[in-house]
Design an enzyme around this catalytic site. Structure first.
Site, PDB file in Angstrom:
ATOM      1  N   HIS A   1      10.458  27.525 -10.516  1.00  0.00           N
ATOM      2  CA  HIS A   1       9.950  26.490 -11.586  1.00  0.00           C
ATOM      3  C   HIS A   1       9.985  27.280 -12.800  1.00  0.00           C
ATOM      4  CE1 HIS A   1       7.810  23.745 -13.878  1.00  0.00           C
ATOM      5  NE2 HIS A   1       7.157  24.663 -14.398  1.00  0.00           N
TER       6      HIS A   1
ATOM      7  N   LYS B   1       8.683  30.166  -5.889  1.00  0.00           N
ATOM      8  CA  LYS B   1       8.035  28.803  -4.588  1.00  0.00           C
ATOM      9  C   LYS B   1       8.198  29.575  -3.548  1.00  0.00           C
ATOM     10  CE  LYS B   1       9.812  24.950  -7.635  1.00  0.00           C
ATOM     11  NZ  LYS B   1      10.592  23.570  -7.711  1.00  0.00           N
TER      12      LYS B   1
ATOM     13  N   GLU C   1       0.530  24.096 -18.578  1.00  0.00           N
ATOM     14  CA  GLU C   1       0.664  24.674 -17.286  1.00  0.00           C
ATOM     15  C   GLU C   1       0.158  26.310 -17.252  1.00  0.00           C
ATOM     16  OE1 GLU C   1       4.755  22.308 -16.228  1.00  0.00           O
ATOM     17  OE2 GLU C   1       5.126  24.455 -16.617  1.00  0.00           O
TER      18      GLU C   1
ATOM     19  N   TYR D   1       2.552  18.462 -10.658  1.00  0.00           N
ATOM     20  CA  TYR D   1       3.722  17.627 -10.510  1.00  0.00           C
ATOM     21  C   TYR D   1       3.329  16.067 -11.057  1.00  0.00           C
ATOM     22  CZ  TYR D   1       6.989  21.368  -9.335  1.00  0.00           C
ATOM     23  OH  TYR D   1       7.947  22.705  -9.287  1.00  0.00           O
TER      24      TYR D   1
ATOM     25  N   ASN E   1      14.147  24.923  -4.183  1.00  0.00           N
ATOM     26  CA  ASN E   1      15.016  25.529  -5.096  1.00  0.00           C
ATOM     27  C   ASN E   1      14.204  26.766  -5.869  1.00  0.00           C
ATOM     28  OD1 ASN E   1      13.135  24.167  -6.619  1.00  0.00           O
ATOM     29  ND2 ASN E   1      14.476  22.805  -7.692  1.00  0.00           N
TER      30      ASN E   1
HETATM   31  P1  RTP Z   1      10.841  22.291 -11.751  1.00  0.00           P
HETATM   32  O1  RTP Z   1       9.852  21.232 -12.615  1.00  0.00           O
HETATM   33  O2  RTP Z   1      10.226  22.609 -10.431  1.00  0.00           O
HETATM   34  O3  RTP Z   1      11.016  23.526 -12.801  1.00  0.00           O
HETATM   35  O4  RTP Z   1      12.377  21.724 -11.584  1.00  0.00           O
HETATM   36  P2  RTP Z   1      12.995  20.987 -12.591  1.00  0.00           P
HETATM   37  O5  RTP Z   1      12.438  20.830 -13.942  1.00  0.00           O
HETATM   38  O6  RTP Z   1      14.443  21.610 -12.803  1.00  0.00           O
HETATM   39  O7  RTP Z   1      13.070  19.530 -11.963  1.00  0.00           O
HETATM   40  P3  RTP Z   1      12.227  18.235 -12.073  1.00  0.00           P
HETATM   41  O8  RTP Z   1      13.095  16.998 -12.456  1.00  0.00           O
HETATM   42  O9  RTP Z   1      10.934  18.735 -12.954  1.00  0.00           O
HETATM   43  O10 RTP Z   1      11.944  18.106 -10.483  1.00  0.00           O
HETATM   44  C1  RTP Z   1      10.562  18.812 -10.005  1.00  0.00           C
HETATM   45  C2  RTP Z   1      11.017  19.498  -8.634  1.00  0.00           C
HETATM   46  O11 RTP Z   1      10.978  18.264  -7.663  1.00  0.00           O
HETATM   47  C3  RTP Z   1      12.007  18.653  -6.782  1.00  0.00           C
HETATM   48  N1  RTP Z   1      13.012  17.659  -6.590  1.00  0.00           N
HETATM   49  N2  RTP Z   1      13.378  17.185  -5.534  1.00  0.00           N
HETATM   50  N3  RTP Z   1      14.629  15.695  -3.212  1.00  0.00           N
HETATM   51  C4  RTP Z   1      14.868  15.382  -4.690  1.00  0.00           C
HETATM   52  O12 RTP Z   1      15.848  14.781  -5.111  1.00  0.00           O
HETATM   53  C5  RTP Z   1      14.373  16.138  -5.613  1.00  0.00           C
HETATM   54  N4  RTP Z   1      14.415  15.892  -6.961  1.00  0.00           N
HETATM   55  C6  RTP Z   1      13.531  16.823  -7.754  1.00  0.00           C
HETATM   56  C7  RTP Z   1      12.512  19.924  -6.948  1.00  0.00           C
HETATM   57  O13 RTP Z   1      11.865  20.965  -6.213  1.00  0.00           O
HETATM   58  C8  RTP Z   1      12.211  20.167  -8.297  1.00  0.00           C
HETATM   59  O14 RTP Z   1      12.168  21.474  -8.934  1.00  0.00           O
HETATM   60 MG    MG Z   2      10.618  20.020 -14.339  1.00  0.00          MG
END
Ligand code: RTP
Ligand code: MG
Length: 161
Positions: free
Chosen positions: A138, A32, A149, A72, A135
């Site tokens: 992804h 990212k 994807e 997303y 973070n």
């Molecule tokens: P990713 O899809 O990016 O691999 O991350 P992940 O599965 O660990 O988490 P996900 O629940 O899919 O969330 C996607 C991305 O959204 C951002 N996020 N921000 N501010 C917040 O509370 C929050 N929660 C999620 C993060 O960049 C997360 O990676």
């Molecule tokens: Mg995710």
């Protein structure tokens, strides 16, 4: 040597929309903007390769707002969606296809928890991420999302296993 399968039919058509090739699973990764901004592409890739995952497709791109919104889309009702799209289009990203045994689960392990303060030691997010929003990486969460994807960002001839 003759190709396996009927002539004139691409490998994608022969195998269907799958993220598994020759028994090896593929997952989709993004390094990212917070990580590319800090020149961490090589550091992240070193952790990916040390875990036994092979980078079989990779390119550095600026993603458009439309691409980020599609990518997303599952989160579009969440309060952080606008911020997430802003962030993902704020600078270069490195999109990747990773291959290996159990690549999807393995990469999720290597990445660590979404919130870096909750991530295990020596994970990419624990070591490099700035916050839950910024973070660093992804990784796909299931075979169906991995296939979708990968297809959003790569054509078959850009993936070389
Ligand atoms: P990713 O899809 O990016 O691999 O991350 P992940 O599965 O660990 O988490 P996900 O629940 O899919 O969330 C996607 C991305 O959204 C951002 N996020 N921000 N501010 C917040 O509370 C929050 N929660 C999620 C993060 O960049 C997360 O990676
Ligand atoms: Mg995710």
């Amino acid at each position: 040597m003759p190709l396996a399968g009927p002539p004139g039919i691409s490998r994608r058509e022969r195998t269907g929309p799958t993220n598994s090739v020759n028994g090896l699973e593929r997952t989709f990764s993004i390094i990212k903007p917070d990580a590319t901004a800090r020149n961490l592409t090589g550091a992240v890739n070193a952790m990916i390769e040390a875990a036994g995952l092979r980078i079989v497709g990779q390119k550095r791109v600026l993603i458009t707002r439309a691409q980020a919104e599609t990518f997303y889309g599952v989160h579009k009702e969440r309060p952080f969606f606008g911020e997430l799209v802003e962030f993902m289009t704020s600078g270069p990203v490195v999109v990747q296809v990773l291959e290996g045994e159990g690549a999807i689960a393995k990469y999720r392990e290597v990445m660590g928890a979404t919130d870096p303060s909750k991530a295990d030691a020596n994970t990419i997010r624990k070591v490099h991420a700035k916050s839950i929003g910024e973070n660093s990486v992804h990784g796909s969460d299931a075979p169906e999302t991995a296939a979708k994807e990968i297809a959003q960002f790569f054509s078959e001839n850009e993936i070389v296993g």
